[in-house]
Motif scaffolding. Sequence first.
Motif, PDB file in Angstrom:
ATOM      1  N   THR A  28       0.850  -1.184   0.000  1.00 33.44           N
ATOM      2  CA  THR A  28       0.000   0.000   0.000  1.00 33.44           C
ATOM      3  C   THR A  28       0.888   1.237   0.000  1.00 33.44           C
ATOM      4  OG1 THR A  28      -1.645  -1.193   1.322  1.00 33.44           O
ATOM      5  CG2 THR A  28      -1.867   1.198   1.192  1.00 33.44           C
ATOM      6  N   HIS A  45      -5.959   7.031   2.866  1.00 29.27           N
ATOM      7  CA  HIS A  45      -6.763   6.557   1.738  1.00 29.27           C
ATOM      8  C   HIS A  45      -6.174   7.143   0.448  1.00 29.27           C
ATOM      9  CE1 HIS A  45      -9.538   6.029   5.183  1.00 29.27           C
ATOM     10  NE2 HIS A  45      -9.979   4.998   4.495  1.00 29.27           N
ATOM     11  N   TRP A  89      -5.821  -1.002  -1.057  1.00 35.98           N
ATOM     12  CA  TRP A  89      -5.118  -1.365   0.164  1.00 35.98           C
ATOM     13  C   TRP A  89      -4.691  -2.826   0.132  1.00 35.98           C
ATOM     14  CZ3 TRP A  89      -8.709   0.407   4.808  1.00 35.98           C
ATOM     15  CH2 TRP A  89      -8.483   1.767   5.084  1.00 35.98           C
ATOM     16  N   THR A 105      -7.927  -5.089  -1.442  1.00 33.22           N
ATOM     17  CA  THR A 105      -8.985  -4.306  -0.810  1.00 33.22           C
ATOM     18  C   THR A 105      -9.232  -3.047  -1.630  1.00 33.22           C
ATOM     19  OG1 THR A 105      -8.389  -5.096   1.400  1.00 33.22           O
ATOM     20  CG2 THR A 105      -9.692  -3.067   1.266  1.00 33.22           C
ATOM     21  N   ILE A 107     -11.773   0.495  -1.959  1.00 35.81           N
ATOM     22  CA  ILE A 107     -12.703   1.424  -1.302  1.00 35.81           C
ATOM     23  C   ILE A 107     -13.007   2.533  -2.294  1.00 35.81           C
ATOM     24  CG2 ILE A 107     -13.084   2.966   0.665  1.00 35.81           C
ATOM     25  CD1 ILE A 107     -10.863   1.398   2.137  1.00 35.81           C
ATOM     26  N   ARG A 119     -16.075  -1.498   2.122  1.00 30.44           N
ATOM     27  CA  ARG A 119     -14.762  -2.042   1.790  1.00 30.44           C
ATOM     28  C   ARG A 119     -14.981  -3.449   1.250  1.00 30.44           C
ATOM     29  NH1 ARG A 119     -15.189   0.913   6.180  1.00 30.44           N
ATOM     30  NH2 ARG A 119     -13.513   2.160   7.091  1.00 30.44           N
ATOM     31  N   ILE A 121     -13.143  -6.975  -1.007  1.00 28.25           N
ATOM     32  CA  ILE A 121     -11.942  -7.663  -1.477  1.00 28.25           C
ATOM     33  C   ILE A 121     -12.211  -8.145  -2.894  1.00 28.25           C
ATOM     34  CG2 ILE A 121     -10.478  -9.685  -1.159  1.00 28.25           C
ATOM     35  CD1 ILE A 121     -10.860  -9.274   1.880  1.00 28.25           C
ATOM     36  N   ILE A 146     -11.449  -6.182   4.774  1.00 32.33           N
ATOM     37  CA  ILE A 146     -10.146  -5.775   4.256  1.00 32.33           C
ATOM     38  C   ILE A 146      -9.126  -6.880   4.550  1.00 32.33           C
ATOM     39  CG2 ILE A 146     -10.688  -3.332   4.655  1.00 32.33           C
ATOM     40  CD1 ILE A 146      -8.750  -3.360   7.014  1.00 32.33           C
ATOM     41  N   ASP A 147      -7.914  -6.730   4.006  1.00 36.33           N
ATOM     42  CA  ASP A 147      -6.747  -7.531   4.408  1.00 36.33           C
ATOM     43  C   ASP A 147      -6.911  -9.023   4.122  1.00 36.33           C
ATOM     44  OD1 ASP A 147      -5.912  -5.106   5.342  1.00 36.33           O
ATOM     45  OD2 ASP A 147      -5.958  -5.630   7.460  1.00 36.33           O
ATOM     46  N   TYR A 162      -9.708 -12.948   6.340  1.00 36.15           N
ATOM     47  CA  TYR A 162      -9.822 -11.503   6.154  1.00 36.15           C
ATOM     48  C   TYR A 162     -10.331 -10.861   7.437  1.00 36.15           C
ATOM     49  CZ  TYR A 162     -14.751 -12.776   5.429  1.00 36.15           C
ATOM     50  OH  TYR A 162     -16.015 -13.295   5.582  1.00 36.15           O
ATOM     51  N   GLU A 195      -6.061  -7.145  12.833  1.00 36.30           N
ATOM     52  CA  GLU A 195      -6.179  -7.059  11.387  1.00 36.30           C
ATOM     53  C   GLU A 195      -4.976  -7.747  10.739  1.00 36.30           C
ATOM     54  OE1 GLU A 195      -6.378  -2.913  10.562  1.00 36.30           O
ATOM     55  OE2 GLU A 195      -4.251  -2.542  10.904  1.00 36.30           O
TER      56      GLU A 195
END
Length: 308
Positions: A28, A45, A89, A105, A107, A119, A121, A146-147, A162, A195
């Motif tokens: 990121t 962001h 992300w 990810t 957004i 958000r 994936i 996310i993630d 996630y 996370e």
Amino acid sequence: MYRDPVYDGATDPTVVRDAVGDWWMFYTQRRATHPAPGDGVAWVHGSRIGVARSLDGLQWTYAGTLEPAASGLALRDGAPPLAVDETHWAPDVIHDGTRWRMFLTEIDGIPARWEGHERRIVEYASDDLRDWTRRGPIPLASDRVIDAAVARCPDGRWRLWYKDEAAGSTTAVAVSDDLESWSLDGVALDGRPHEGPCVFTLAGAWFLLTDEWRGMAVHRSADAVTWERQGDADAVILGEGGPPVDGVQVARHGAVIVTGDDEASLYYFTHPWWDGSELADVEDPSQRRSAVHVARLRVVDGILVAER
């Protein structure tokens, strides 16, 4: 080990090796030292995915960013990123035996606050790590996810772990037989919010790392389905921190590449010059800056240990 030369905000790294043995890092590209594109948390962001390359996994060269293209995303070599109207992300990149897949990810827009924004994936596919075809979003437990972390498990099935922010920021999981269709498979880890799940196998065991914002929690499994925490509820690895002048702070969201039968490298990001204040409110670019570090992972008497 690595700092982003454009915005000095490299975070959420994932590292892979291609068919000829070259190393690729996807991360990121957070806007740490550049004028923010808005108020509040807009500076975290409006990010693209940065790319760096290496011959040895130690010395890295900035390669550019993944920019929107007709089919999805394409590597734009070297130059600063183009104007951004959405947020990307925390990529996870895997090879499925035939081609590369990225779980990213996305957004909409550049939010100035954490809450109130969908958000999702989204999966992309590539043959060369440069040009990526967008395959579409994966249906998961909520619209606040996310993630991604994806791996093929001992039962032959693929799993996607996630962070589900709608479920107390815990780790949920989806399962697939073919990486084409996914079904929800409940919660993998609950309890303390966290996370950045990272899943890998080392020395005959499966491990799942999560970022607790004070170091990384370690969970172990025999089947990559049922997990047991290493140590007590407060135990973490790479949780050391010190004064900003020392440049050593807690490890955050990262990814593992196995380098031997009983050794691996954990690439993670950290805020080396952070003073412990709430990062979302920090306006000083020196506090916002981040860097990618690496730690050696080994299993000693069944315990995963990390050495900076």
